[in-house]
Design an enzyme around this catalytic site. Structure first.
Site, PDB file in Angstrom:
ATOM      1  N   SER A 197       3.641   0.906   3.516  1.00 46.32           N
ATOM      2  CA  SER A 197       3.064  -0.375   3.096  1.00 46.32           C
ATOM      3  C   SER A 197       3.796  -1.499   3.821  1.00 46.32           C
ATOM      4  CB  SER A 197       3.269  -0.521   1.583  1.00 46.32           C
ATOM      5  OG  SER A 197       2.987  -1.834   1.153  1.00 46.32           O
ATOM      6  N   TYR A 251       7.797  -1.718  -6.979  1.00 44.15           N
ATOM      7  CA  TYR A 251       6.962  -1.228  -5.873  1.00 44.15           C
ATOM      8  C   TYR A 251       7.648  -1.415  -4.523  1.00 44.15           C
ATOM      9  CZ  TYR A 251       2.723  -0.523  -3.022  1.00 44.15           C
ATOM     10  OH  TYR A 251       1.796  -0.062  -2.099  1.00 44.15           O
TER      11      TYR A 251
HETATM   12  N1  LIG Z   1      -4.256  -1.246  -1.897  1.00 41.78           N
HETATM   13  C1  LIG Z   1      -3.339  -1.829  -1.130  1.00 41.78           C
HETATM   14  O1  LIG Z   1      -3.355  -3.064  -0.926  1.00 41.78           O
HETATM   15  C2  LIG Z   1      -2.260  -1.004  -0.475  1.00 41.78           C
HETATM   16  C3  LIG Z   1      -1.475  -1.605   0.524  1.00 41.78           C
HETATM   17  C4  LIG Z   1      -0.461  -0.856   1.122  1.00 41.78           C
HETATM   18  C5  LIG Z   1      -0.254   0.459   0.751  1.00 41.78           C
HETATM   19  N2  LIG Z   1      -1.023   1.009  -0.223  1.00 41.78           N
HETATM   20  C6  LIG Z   1      -0.747   2.409  -0.578  1.00 41.78           C
HETATM   21  O2  LIG Z   1      -1.902   3.170  -0.325  1.00 41.78           O
HETATM   22  C7  LIG Z   1      -1.853   4.364  -1.109  1.00 41.78           C
HETATM   23  C8  LIG Z   1      -3.207   4.564  -1.761  1.00 41.78           C
HETATM   24  O3  LIG Z   1      -3.454   3.500  -2.652  1.00 41.78           O
HETATM   25  P1  LIG Z   1      -4.913   2.862  -2.863  1.00 41.78           P
HETATM   26  O4  LIG Z   1      -4.750   1.400  -2.736  1.00 41.78           O
HETATM   27  O5  LIG Z   1      -5.910   3.583  -2.040  1.00 41.78           O
HETATM   28  O6  LIG Z   1      -5.098   3.153  -4.436  1.00 41.78           O
HETATM   29  P2  LIG Z   1      -6.179   3.981  -5.275  1.00 41.78           P
HETATM   30  O7  LIG Z   1      -5.750   3.869  -6.693  1.00 41.78           O
HETATM   31  O8  LIG Z   1      -7.559   3.528  -4.916  1.00 41.78           O
HETATM   32  O9  LIG Z   1      -5.980   5.481  -4.792  1.00 41.78           O
HETATM   33  C9  LIG Z   1      -4.864   6.249  -5.195  1.00 41.78           C
HETATM   34  C10 LIG Z   1      -5.326   7.637  -5.617  1.00 41.78           C
HETATM   35  O10 LIG Z   1      -4.139   8.356  -6.017  1.00 41.78           O
HETATM   36  C11 LIG Z   1      -4.426   9.078  -7.203  1.00 41.78           C
HETATM   37  N3  LIG Z   1      -3.191   9.296  -7.942  1.00 41.78           N
HETATM   38  C12 LIG Z   1      -2.441   8.368  -8.580  1.00 41.78           C
HETATM   39  N4  LIG Z   1      -1.387   8.964  -9.184  1.00 41.78           N
HETATM   40  C13 LIG Z   1      -1.486  10.295  -8.905  1.00 41.78           C
HETATM   41  C14 LIG Z   1      -0.695  11.420  -9.234  1.00 41.78           C
HETATM   42  N5  LIG Z   1       0.403  11.311 -10.012  1.00 41.78           N
HETATM   43  N6  LIG Z   1      -1.074  12.631  -8.765  1.00 41.78           N
HETATM   44  C15 LIG Z   1      -2.192  12.765  -7.999  1.00 41.78           C
HETATM   45  N7  LIG Z   1      -2.978  11.725  -7.664  1.00 41.78           N
HETATM   46  C16 LIG Z   1      -2.629  10.510  -8.107  1.00 41.78           C
HETATM   47  C17 LIG Z   1      -5.417   8.200  -7.963  1.00 41.78           C
HETATM   48  O11 LIG Z   1      -6.167   8.958  -8.907  1.00 41.78           O
HETATM   49  C18 LIG Z   1      -6.276   7.625  -6.832  1.00 41.78           C
HETATM   50  O12 LIG Z   1      -7.412   8.432  -6.583  1.00 41.78           O
HETATM   51  C19 LIG Z   1      -0.691   4.181  -2.076  1.00 41.78           C
HETATM   52  O13 LIG Z   1       0.433   4.898  -1.599  1.00 41.78           O
HETATM   53  C20 LIG Z   1      -0.427   2.685  -2.024  1.00 41.78           C
HETATM   54  O14 LIG Z   1       0.907   2.375  -2.360  1.00 41.78           O
HETATM   55  C21 LIG Z   1      -2.033   0.323  -0.836  1.00 41.78           C
END
Ligand SMILES: NC(=O)c1ccc[n+]([C@@H]2O[C@H](COP(=O)([O-])OP(=O)(O)OC[C@H]3O[C@@H](n4cnc5c(N)ncnc54)[C@H](O)[C@@H]3O)[C@@H](O)[C@H]2O)c1
Length: 276
Positions: free
Chosen positions: A143, A156
């Site tokens: 991130s 975070y």
């Molecule tokens: N959304 C943003 O702005 C952003 C920015 C930078 C990094 N990220 C990172 O991207 C990654 C994905 O996040 P996203 O934004 O797509 O979120 P999201 O919630 O849409 O997707 C995350 C998925 O992980 C699953 N999940 C959560 N906890 C779990 C567990 N204990 N075991 C198995 N599955 C689990 C959820 O059910 C979901 O389907 C994360 O690592 C997040 O930190 C997101």
């Protein structure tokens, strides 16, 4: 237009049910890969089965347990004959919580770090024996918060800094057998959920996007990030790379500090006043 870079490639993606992970699953299938998906949400997995049929192997489970990660690896290998790439991606957010706002510090810390850091280590551990067989690759979702403050809160940001450390340490430990790289998205509108008693709805939606801190004038979608994952998952095209984290942050990190210091002071002052 697809690249064909992932033809005959077997991949396991954690957190592939939603957001960035789901976009990666869809793109990898388009690019020729067969994809195992580990996620806690069964309805999301059913939607992936409907969309991709035999090209995916979905596994309901929790990334915070070694046994669920091992089961996902075994099911992926049984379905597709091996494992070439592990994508650690499942994560949770802290809703930009500040130190004064944290209520149940110990449980919220453990919950968030268990998913964001331990989950990646357990996934890497479970995938390691199979990746050694194929001289494979690991790709982790880092991130902007892996490098800078203000892309999350007091839980975070440290968790994503730890992810940067994990990528670099594993790249060091596992070379030359396995390459380990990451993608560092900035803001992405997704369902990214918070942990424990931290309940904030101001994250993850397009409404939460602040164009004033992002030089590139777009509201990105999860699919916009998938090209970087394709590159790092590709055996040929990622050949010289390990320990690399590709930043895709709409230019936020080159913007300079501007009024950020003032903004940080303002919100911590507000939180302290609320506590009085
Ligand atoms: N959304 C943003 O702005 C952003 C920015 C930078 C990094 N990220 C990172 O991207 C990654 C994905 O996040 P996203 O934004 O797509 O979120 P999201 O919630 O849409 O997707 C995350 C998925 O992980 C699953 N999940 C959560 N906890 C779990 C567990 N204990 N075991 C198995 N599955 C689990 C959820 O059910 C979901 O389907 C994360 O690592 C997040 O930190 C997101």
């Amino acid at each position: 237009m697809t690249t064909g870079w992932l033809d005959d490639t077997a991949v396991l993606v954690t957190g592939g049910g939603s957001g960035i992970g789901r976009a990666v699953v869809d793109r990898f299938v388009e690019e020729g890969a067969s994809v195992g998906v580990l996620d806690v949400e069964s309805e999301r997995l059913a939607a992936i089965d409907d969309a991709h049929g035999a090209r995916v192997e979905t596994v309901e489970g929790d990334v915070t347990t070694l046994s669920d990660n091992e089961r996902a690896v075994t099911r992926t290998v049984e379905a597709f004959g091996g494992l070439d790439v592990f994508v650690g991606n499942a994560g949770r957010f802290d809703g930009n919580v500040t130190l004064p706002e944290l209520s149940d510090v110990e449980s919220e810390f453990h919950h968030l770090f268990d998913v964001n850091v331990l989950g990646y280590i357990l996934g890497a551990k479970a995938a390691l024996p199979e990746l050694l067989e194929t001289n494979g690759r690991m790709v982790f979702t880092a991130s902007g918060a892996s490098f800078d403050p203000d892309g999350g809160g007091v839980l975070y940001v440290p968790s994503k800094h730890a992810v940067a450390g994990l990528i670099r340490q594993l790249a060091f430990e596992l070379a030359p057998a396995i390459s380990v790289n990451g993608v560092a998205p900035g803001y992405v509108p997704t369902n990214l959920s918070t942990v424990g008693s931290i309940d904030r709805s101001d994250t993850g939606s397009e409404d939460g996007f602040d164009p004033s801190v992002h030089p590139l004038d777009i509201v990105p979608q999860p699919a916009d990030y998938t090209g970087t994952y394709v590159l790092l998952a590709s055996e040929d095209d990622s050949r010289p790379m390990t320990g690399t984290i590709i930043t895709a942050d709409l230019g936020r990190s080159v913007r300079g500090i501007g009024d950020v210091a003032g903004r940080a002071l303002e919100y911590i002052t507000d939180d302290l006043e609320e506590m009085e």
